[in-house]
Design a protein around this motif. Structure first.
Motif, PDB file in Angstrom:
ATOM      1  N   ILE A 182       0.849  -1.204   0.000  1.00 23.60           N
ATOM      2  CA  ILE A 182       0.000   0.000   0.000  1.00 23.60           C
ATOM      3  C   ILE A 182       0.881   1.250   0.000  1.00 23.60           C
ATOM      4  N   GLU A 183       1.919   1.233   0.824  1.00 26.57           N
ATOM      5  CA  GLU A 183       2.836   2.382   0.873  1.00 26.57           C
ATOM      6  C   GLU A 183       3.482   2.624  -0.491  1.00 26.57           C
ATOM      7  N   ILE A 184       3.853   1.535  -1.157  1.00 29.88           N
ATOM      8  CA  ILE A 184       4.468   1.666  -2.477  1.00 29.88           C
ATOM      9  C   ILE A 184       3.483   2.304  -3.461  1.00 29.88           C
ATOM     10  N   LEU A 185       2.227   1.876  -3.406  1.00 32.02           N
ATOM     11  CA  LEU A 185       1.198   2.464  -4.273  1.00 32.02           C
ATOM     12  C   LEU A 185       1.019   3.958  -3.970  1.00 32.02           C
ATOM     13  N   TYR A 186       1.000   4.304  -2.691  1.00 32.44           N
ATOM     14  CA  TYR A 186       0.880   5.714  -2.310  1.00 32.44           C
ATOM     15  C   TYR A 186       2.073   6.503  -2.849  1.00 32.44           C
ATOM     16  N   GLY A 187       3.248   5.887  -2.799  1.00 35.24           N
ATOM     17  CA  GLY A 187       4.433   6.547  -3.326  1.00 35.24           C
ATOM     18  C   GLY A 187       4.305   6.822  -4.817  1.00 35.24           C
ATOM     19  N   MET A 188       3.769   5.843  -5.557  1.00 32.36           N
ATOM     20  CA  MET A 188       3.547   6.046  -6.991  1.00 32.36           C
ATOM     21  C   MET A 188       2.562   7.182  -7.228  1.00 32.36           C
ATOM     22  N   LEU A 189       1.487   7.205  -6.444  1.00 33.64           N
ATOM     23  CA  LEU A 189       0.459   8.227  -6.630  1.00 33.64           C
ATOM     24  C   LEU A 189       0.956   9.609  -6.225  1.00 33.64           C
ATOM     25  N   VAL A 220      -0.272  -2.725 -16.474  1.00 29.80           N
ATOM     26  CA  VAL A 220       0.578  -3.902 -16.268  1.00 29.80           C
ATOM     27  C   VAL A 220       1.918  -3.506 -15.663  1.00 29.80           C
ATOM     28  N   SER A 221       2.445  -2.363 -16.051  1.00 33.58           N
ATOM     29  CA  SER A 221       3.747  -1.931 -15.520  1.00 33.58           C
ATOM     30  C   SER A 221       3.690  -1.744 -14.004  1.00 33.58           C
ATOM     31  N   VAL A 222       2.593  -1.191 -13.504  1.00 35.19           N
ATOM     32  CA  VAL A 222       2.429  -1.004 -12.055  1.00 35.19           C
ATOM     33  C   VAL A 222       2.274  -2.354 -11.373  1.00 35.19           C
ATOM     34  N   CYS A 223       1.466  -3.228 -11.958  1.00 39.69           N
ATOM     35  CA  CYS A 223       1.258  -4.564 -11.386  1.00 39.69           C
ATOM     36  C   CYS A 223       2.577  -5.329 -11.314  1.00 39.69           C
ATOM     37  N   ARG A 224       3.358  -5.197 -12.381  1.00 40.45           N
ATOM     38  CA  ARG A 224       4.635  -5.913 -12.425  1.00 40.45           C
ATOM     39  C   ARG A 224       5.577  -5.370 -11.342  1.00 40.45           C
ATOM     40  N   GLU A 225       5.591  -4.062 -11.179  1.00 40.66           N
ATOM     41  CA  GLU A 225       6.472  -3.478 -10.158  1.00 40.66           C
ATOM     42  C   GLU A 225       6.063  -3.939  -8.756  1.00 40.66           C
ATOM     43  N   LEU A 226       4.766  -3.995  -8.501  1.00 41.09           N
ATOM     44  CA  LEU A 226       4.285  -4.463  -7.196  1.00 41.09           C
ATOM     45  C   LEU A 226       4.629  -5.932  -6.975  1.00 41.09           C
ATOM     46  N   ASN A 248     -10.415   8.229 -15.950  1.00 41.64           N
ATOM     47  CA  ASN A 248      -9.931   6.844 -15.944  1.00 41.64           C
ATOM     48  C   ASN A 248      -8.527   6.799 -15.337  1.00 41.64           C
ATOM     49  N   ALA A 249      -8.389   7.508 -14.218  1.00 42.23           N
ATOM     50  CA  ALA A 249      -7.091   7.539 -13.540  1.00 42.23           C
ATOM     51  C   ALA A 249      -7.311   7.601 -12.032  1.00 42.23           C
ATOM     52  N   LEU A 250      -6.346   7.068 -11.296  1.00 45.15           N
ATOM     53  CA  LEU A 250      -6.356   7.152  -9.839  1.00 45.15           C
ATOM     54  C   LEU A 250      -5.471   8.315  -9.412  1.00 45.15           C
ATOM     55  N   SER A 251      -5.934   9.077  -8.427  1.00 46.27           N
ATOM     56  CA  SER A 251      -5.130  10.178  -7.914  1.00 46.27           C
ATOM     57  C   SER A 251      -5.399  10.368  -6.434  1.00 46.27           C
ATOM     58  N   LEU A 252      -4.455  10.988  -5.752  1.00 44.35           N
ATOM     59  CA  LEU A 252      -4.608  11.264  -4.327  1.00 44.35           C
ATOM     60  C   LEU A 252      -5.570  12.423  -4.118  1.00 44.35           C
ATOM     61  N   THR A 253      -6.414  12.317  -3.123  1.00 43.21           N
ATOM     62  CA  THR A 253      -7.277  13.417  -2.697  1.00 43.21           C
ATOM     63  C   THR A 253      -6.481  14.312  -1.748  1.00 43.21           C
ATOM     64  N   GLN A 254      -7.117  15.355  -1.250  1.00 47.49           N
ATOM     65  CA  GLN A 254      -6.467  16.186  -0.229  1.00 47.49           C
ATOM     66  C   GLN A 254      -6.162  15.362   1.008  1.00 47.49           C
ATOM     67  N   SER A 255      -7.110  14.485   1.351  1.00 46.69           N
ATOM     68  CA  SER A 255      -6.889  13.590   2.491  1.00 46.69           C
ATOM     69  C   SER A 255      -5.691  12.686   2.234  1.00 46.69           C
ATOM     70  N   GLY A 256      -5.568  12.222   0.986  1.00 48.79           N
ATOM     71  CA  GLY A 256      -4.449  11.359   0.632  1.00 48.79           C
ATOM     72  C   GLY A 256      -3.122  12.084   0.713  1.00 48.79           C
ATOM     73  N   GLN A 257      -3.105  13.346   0.291  1.00 51.49           N
ATOM     74  CA  GLN A 257      -1.879  14.143   0.395  1.00 51.49           C
ATOM     75  C   GLN A 257      -1.459  14.272   1.856  1.00 51.49           C
ATOM     76  N   LYS A 258      -2.444  14.465   2.744  1.00 47.43           N
ATOM     77  CA  LYS A 258      -2.134  14.581   4.170  1.00 47.43           C
ATOM     78  C   LYS A 258      -1.656  13.243   4.733  1.00 47.43           C
ATOM     79  N   SER A 259      -2.199  12.135   4.197  1.00 47.14           N
ATOM     80  CA  SER A 259      -1.809  10.819   4.686  1.00 47.14           C
ATOM     81  C   SER A 259      -0.333  10.531   4.456  1.00 47.14           C
ATOM     82  N   LEU A 260       0.244  11.169   3.439  1.00 46.50           N
ATOM     83  CA  LEU A 260       1.661  10.956   3.149  1.00 46.50           C
ATOM     84  C   LEU A 260       2.547  11.423   4.296  1.00 46.50           C
ATOM     85  N   SER A 261       2.029  12.367   5.089  1.00 47.91           N
ATOM     86  CA  SER A 261       2.828  12.894   6.198  1.00 47.91           C
ATOM     87  C   SER A 261       2.379  12.347   7.555  1.00 47.91           C
TER      88      SER A 261
END
Length: 324
Positions: free
Chosen positions: A105-112, A127-133, A178-191
């Motif tokens: 999950i942390e790795i995914l957050y890092g990508m986002l 597929v590139s993201v799946c392969r990296e995970l 058709n894309a995933l992105s961090l919300t404001q809450s997600g940006q705060k979660s990084l810290s």
């Protein structure tokens, strides 16, 4: 069937009409004066209330020695006041590092954090993201390791499906276009402190994510009573046990879970509840969260010989205390 089937209310009505015969027999055996009409309604209610409170706190054999009151809390408020399970509020980083699902999950957050992740036309992670995970090898899948499944994609990897579902359940990630992105809450979660985010992910996985999403079996077993299964791991996990041992304990406590479940993937086949419990609780929860070590007998999807044992991480995350 809900948790009320396993917990007798401590607040008693002013009538005895709703009590099961067995309970009434116990009460009358303990208080024969009640049958002789020697008490007022108020006295009767007081005696019934005291009797039920005492009964709720007695060990129940089919609950592996837990009381109805303790089981009620495990089902409804596993980490609440009075529960037998406590979680460590600030697990060490070294402990969290041993929880593969969370690290992914942390790795995914890092990508986002680097920008939105554009999804495939089907709405899957690229597929590139799946392969990296997958290539981190924090979690692996037998069919891929054996070469039966060649393509590493969201459709083919169960833990990647669960990762994506969990981040979308949280308030931190949204699908826009058709894309995933961090919300404001997600940006705060990084810290956020790492331990806070860890328990948020844990709560999302156990209480909001539907474990049946990964196997499509229409049954409650595995996720229902997951905290009771944690208690069982605490009690028996120091020794190696077959995965089916834990399923049998859960079914003993909750008999409504024992009915065979028609498979949605294999026509004409009924799935054994013990097998579903193994998929959901043993492999896709306890295994993914690093709570157990698994030794499999075979690599067959229907293998019933998996041996499990509590991992060191378990005691670093949970404290279980039962007053017998």
């Amino acid at each position: 069937m809900n948790s009320q089937d396993y917990y007798i209310y401590s607040q008693i009505n002013t009538t005895v009409m709703g009590f099961a015969d067995e309970i009434m027999r116990e009460f009358l055996d303990a208080h024969p004066d009640a049958a002789r009409g020697r008490w007022s309604q108020e006295e009767l209610n007081q005696k019934l209330s005291a009797f039920m409170q005492n009964r709720n706190r007695k060990p129940v054999a089919r609950f592996d020695g837990l009381s109805a009151e303790q089981m009620h809390l495990l089902l409804n408020d596993p980490f609440g006041h009075g529960s037998i399970i406590r979680r460590h509020p600030k697990p060490a980083d070294a402990t969290i590092d041993q929880v593969p699902f969370f690290v992914l999950i942390e790795i995914l957050y890092g990508m986002l954090s680097n920008g939105p992740i554009k999804l495939t036309p089907k709405g899957n992670l690229p597929v590139s993201v799946c392969r990296e995970l997958y290539e981190r090898k924090l979690l692996i899948q037998d069919d891929i390791q054996k070469g039966y499944t060649k393509k590493i994609s969201e459709d083919n990897v169960a833990f990647i499906q669960a990762l994506k579902a969990c981040i979308l359940i949280s308030p931190d990630v949204k699908k826009r276009g058709n894309a995933l992105s961090l919300t404001q809450s997600g940006q705060k979660s990084l810290s956020k402190e790492r331990n806070i985010l860890f328990w948020e992910v844990f709560d999302t996985y156990t209480t909001q994510f539907n474990w049946a999403y990964l196997d499509h079996a229409g049954a409650q077993i595995g996720q229902f009573g997951w905290a009771y299964s944690i208690y069982l791991l605490h009690r028996y996990g120091a020794q190696e046990k077959e995965a089916g041992f834990y399923a049998s304990k859960v079914i003993q406590a909750f008999p409504h879970l024992q009915e065979p479940v028609p498979s949605t993937r294999f026509e004409g086949i009924n799935l054994e509840p013990a097998l579903i419990h193994r998929w959901r609780f043993v492999e896709h929860f306890a295994g993914w969260f690093g709570l157990i070590e698994i030794r499999k007998g075979t690599n067959d999807v229907f293998d019933r010989q998996a041996i499990i044992q509590k991992a060191a991480v378990f005691s670093e995350l949970f404290q279980v205390s039962v007053n017998r």
